[in-house]
Design a protein around this motif. Structure first.
Motif, PDB file in Angstrom:
ATOM      1  N   LEU A  57       0.818  -1.208   0.000  1.00 49.94           N
ATOM      2  CA  LEU A  57       0.000   0.000   0.000  1.00 49.94           C
ATOM      3  C   LEU A  57       0.856   1.264   0.000  1.00 49.94           C
ATOM      4  CD1 LEU A  57      -2.677   1.571   0.267  1.00 49.94           C
ATOM      5  CD2 LEU A  57      -2.519   1.211   2.739  1.00 49.94           C
ATOM      6  N   GLY A  58       1.851   1.330   0.861  1.00 51.40           N
ATOM      7  CA  GLY A  58       2.692   2.531   0.945  1.00 51.40           C
ATOM      8  C   GLY A  58       3.358   2.874  -0.372  1.00 51.40           C
ATOM      9  N   GLU A  59       3.832   1.859  -1.064  1.00 53.72           N
ATOM     10  CA  GLU A  59       4.477   2.074  -2.361  1.00 53.72           C
ATOM     11  C   GLU A  59       3.462   2.509  -3.420  1.00 53.72           C
ATOM     12  OE1 GLU A  59       7.104  -0.560  -5.447  1.00 53.72           O
ATOM     13  OE2 GLU A  59       7.290  -1.019  -3.310  1.00 53.72           O
ATOM     14  N   VAL A  60       2.252   1.934  -3.381  1.00 52.24           N
ATOM     15  CA  VAL A  60       1.193   2.332  -4.304  1.00 52.24           C
ATOM     16  C   VAL A  60       0.862   3.810  -4.089  1.00 52.24           C
ATOM     17  CG1 VAL A  60      -1.249   2.037  -4.891  1.00 52.24           C
ATOM     18  CG2 VAL A  60       0.194   0.030  -4.562  1.00 52.24           C
ATOM     19  N   LEU A  61       0.712   4.218  -2.820  1.00 50.13           N
ATOM     20  CA  LEU A  61       0.381   5.612  -2.526  1.00 50.13           C
ATOM     21  C   LEU A  61       1.501   6.558  -2.946  1.00 50.13           C
ATOM     22  CD1 LEU A  61      -1.402   5.287   0.934  1.00 50.13           C
ATOM     23  CD2 LEU A  61      -2.418   5.338  -1.363  1.00 50.13           C
ATOM     24  N   GLU A  62       2.752   6.161  -2.759  1.00 55.26           N
ATOM     25  CA  GLU A  62       3.879   6.985  -3.210  1.00 55.26           C
ATOM     26  C   GLU A  62       3.834   7.182  -4.718  1.00 55.26           C
ATOM     27  OE1 GLU A  62       7.875   5.861  -2.190  1.00 55.26           O
ATOM     28  OE2 GLU A  62       7.292   5.484  -0.104  1.00 55.26           O
ATOM     29  N   THR A  63       3.581   6.097  -5.430  1.00 58.56           N
ATOM     30  CA  THR A  63       3.524   6.157  -6.887  1.00 58.56           C
ATOM     31  C   THR A  63       2.380   7.045  -7.345  1.00 58.56           C
ATOM     32  OG1 THR A  63       4.477   3.943  -7.060  1.00 58.56           O
ATOM     33  CG2 THR A  63       3.291   4.767  -8.991  1.00 58.56           C
ATOM     34  N   LEU A  64       1.179   6.849  -6.788  1.00 54.13           N
ATOM     35  CA  LEU A  64       0.028   7.666  -7.171  1.00 54.13           C
ATOM     36  C   LEU A  64       0.249   9.134  -6.811  1.00 54.13           C
ATOM     37  CD1 LEU A  64      -2.928   5.309  -6.177  1.00 54.13           C
ATOM     38  CD2 LEU A  64      -1.967   5.699  -8.466  1.00 54.13           C
ATOM     39  N   SER A  65       0.888   9.377  -5.677  1.00 51.18           N
ATOM     40  CA  SER A  65       1.184  10.738  -5.251  1.00 51.18           C
ATOM     41  C   SER A  65       2.068  11.445  -6.276  1.00 51.18           C
ATOM     42  CB  SER A  65       1.873  10.704  -3.885  1.00 51.18           C
ATOM     43  OG  SER A  65       2.231  11.984  -3.472  1.00 51.18           O
ATOM     44  N   ARG A  66       3.063  10.736  -6.756  1.00 50.71           N
ATOM     45  CA  ARG A  66       3.983  11.289  -7.748  1.00 50.71           C
ATOM     46  C   ARG A  66       3.282  11.496  -9.092  1.00 50.71           C
ATOM     47  NH1 ARG A  66       7.468   7.552  -6.913  1.00 50.71           N
ATOM     48  NH2 ARG A  66       7.077   6.370  -8.787  1.00 50.71           N
ATOM     49  N   TRP A  67       2.510  10.509  -9.549  1.00 49.79           N
ATOM     50  CA  TRP A  67       1.860  10.591 -10.853  1.00 49.79           C
ATOM     51  C   TRP A  67       0.781  11.657 -10.910  1.00 49.79           C
ATOM     52  CZ3 TRP A  67       0.826   4.699 -11.969  1.00 49.79           C
ATOM     53  CH2 TRP A  67       2.035   4.087 -12.309  1.00 49.79           C
ATOM     54  N   TYR A  68       0.021  11.810  -9.814  1.00 52.26           N
ATOM     55  CA  TYR A  68      -1.134  12.709  -9.827  1.00 52.26           C
ATOM     56  C   TYR A  68      -0.883  14.004  -9.053  1.00 52.26           C
ATOM     57  CZ  TYR A  68      -3.754   8.841 -11.824  1.00 52.26           C
ATOM     58  OH  TYR A  68      -4.202   7.837 -12.644  1.00 52.26           O
ATOM     59  N   ASP A  69       0.306  14.161  -8.489  1.00 52.67           N
ATOM     60  CA  ASP A  69       0.667  15.360  -7.719  1.00 52.67           C
ATOM     61  C   ASP A  69      -0.348  15.634  -6.614  1.00 52.67           C
ATOM     62  OD1 ASP A  69       2.245  17.503  -7.001  1.00 52.67           O
ATOM     63  OD2 ASP A  69       1.204  18.888  -8.341  1.00 52.67           O
ATOM     64  N   VAL A  70      -0.591  14.591  -5.797  1.00 47.98           N
ATOM     65  CA  VAL A  70      -1.483  14.701  -4.646  1.00 47.98           C
ATOM     66  C   VAL A  70      -0.734  14.219  -3.409  1.00 47.98           C
ATOM     67  CG1 VAL A  70      -3.614  14.404  -5.967  1.00 47.98           C
ATOM     68  CG2 VAL A  70      -2.483  12.403  -5.015  1.00 47.98           C
ATOM     69  N   HIS A  71      -1.285  14.564  -2.248  1.00 44.64           N
ATOM     70  CA  HIS A  71      -0.689  14.141  -0.979  1.00 44.64           C
ATOM     71  C   HIS A  71      -1.660  13.205  -0.263  1.00 44.64           C
ATOM     72  CE1 HIS A  71       1.488  14.235   2.776  1.00 44.64           C
ATOM     73  NE2 HIS A  71       0.364  14.549   3.382  1.00 44.64           N
ATOM     74  N   PHE A  72      -1.168  12.049   0.147  1.00 44.91           N
ATOM     75  CA  PHE A  72      -1.977  11.106   0.912  1.00 44.91           C
ATOM     76  C   PHE A  72      -1.618  11.233   2.383  1.00 44.91           C
ATOM     77  CE2 PHE A  72      -2.050   9.214  -3.283  1.00 44.91           C
ATOM     78  CZ  PHE A  72      -3.357   8.785  -3.405  1.00 44.91           C
ATOM     79  N   GLU A  73      -2.626  11.291   3.238  1.00 44.73           N
ATOM     80  CA  GLU A  73      -2.446  11.376   4.687  1.00 44.73           C
ATOM     81  C   GLU A  73      -2.996  10.101   5.309  1.00 44.73           C
ATOM     82  OE1 GLU A  73      -1.182  12.674   8.212  1.00 44.73           O
ATOM     83  OE2 GLU A  73      -0.901  13.833   6.361  1.00 44.73           O
ATOM     84  N   MET A  74      -2.103   9.312   5.884  1.00 45.60           N
ATOM     85  CA  MET A  74      -2.521   8.078   6.545  1.00 45.60           C
ATOM     86  C   MET A  74      -2.293   8.271   8.040  1.00 45.60           C
ATOM     87  SD  MET A  74      -1.656   4.087   5.553  1.00 45.60           S
ATOM     88  CE  MET A  74      -0.162   4.532   4.776  1.00 45.60           C
ATOM     89  N   THR A  75      -3.387   8.387   8.810  1.00 34.81           N
ATOM     90  CA  THR A  75      -3.275   8.676  10.238  1.00 34.81           C
ATOM     91  C   THR A  75      -3.113   7.414  11.083  1.00 34.81           C
ATOM     92  OG1 THR A  75      -5.682   8.691  10.444  1.00 34.81           O
ATOM     93  CG2 THR A  75      -4.587  10.819  10.061  1.00 34.81           C
ATOM     94  N   GLN A  76      -3.369   6.266  10.481  1.00 42.61           N
ATOM     95  CA  GLN A  76      -3.203   5.006  11.204  1.00 42.61           C
ATOM     96  C   GLN A  76      -2.628   3.973  10.263  1.00 42.61           C
ATOM     97  OE1 GLN A  76      -7.393   4.558  12.069  1.00 42.61           O
ATOM     98  NE2 GLN A  76      -7.558   2.861  10.646  1.00 42.61           N
ATOM     99  N   LEU A  77      -2.032   2.959  10.823  1.00 43.99           N
ATOM    100  CA  LEU A  77      -1.516   1.863  10.013  1.00 43.99           C
ATOM    101  C   LEU A  77      -2.633   0.872   9.727  1.00 43.99           C
ATOM    102  CD1 LEU A  77       1.915   1.248  11.771  1.00 43.99           C
ATOM    103  CD2 LEU A  77       1.490   2.393   9.589  1.00 43.99           C
TER     104      LEU A  77
END
Length: 118
Positions: free
Chosen positions: A55-75
């Motif tokens: 999941l973390g790697e997917v979110l990093e990739t999507l963040s880079r591709w779409y220029d968005v920030h993901f906030e995960m407050t819990q694991l």
């Protein structure tokens, strides 16, 4: 084919199925062989592909591709990995597909996307 890249610390010659890991700060790079080169070039055809990707790697990739920030407050309650391919490249649709196949919820605000778990 081959590609030659010139950097501060020298030249790097890449052949098919090779990738250059380059550190801009130090100028150092190293060539690694990738298992499935298609995973790294399929984006040019507007296709998103993840294979057993955490999941973390997917979110990093999507963040880079779409220029968005993901906030995960819990694991997540358990590790989550994704294997899927989609040619639906609208971010909202990709996130919806991820919600359908895993216990993840995404909530968009102006500046970020909050990630929670069911």
């Amino acid at each position: 084919g081959r590609v030659v890249l010139d950097g501060r610390s020298g030249s790097f010659e890449l052949t098919p199925s090779e990738q250059l890991l380059y550190d801009r700060r130090s100028g150092e790079g190293r060539i690694v062989r990738v298992g499935d080169a298609m995973c790294y070039s399929i984006w040019k055809d507007d296709v998103i592909l993840f294979r057993d990707t955490p999941l973390g790697e997917v979110l990093e990739t999507l963040s880079r591709w779409y220029d968005v920030h993901f906030e995960m407050t819990q694991l997540p309650p358990q590790p989550i990995s994704y294997t899927f391919t989609t040619d639906n490249t609208l971010l909202d649709n990709v996130l919806h597909e991820m919600e359908l196949i895993s216990p993840v919820r995404f909530e968009r605000s102006r500046s970020e996307i909050r990630v929670s778990f069911r």
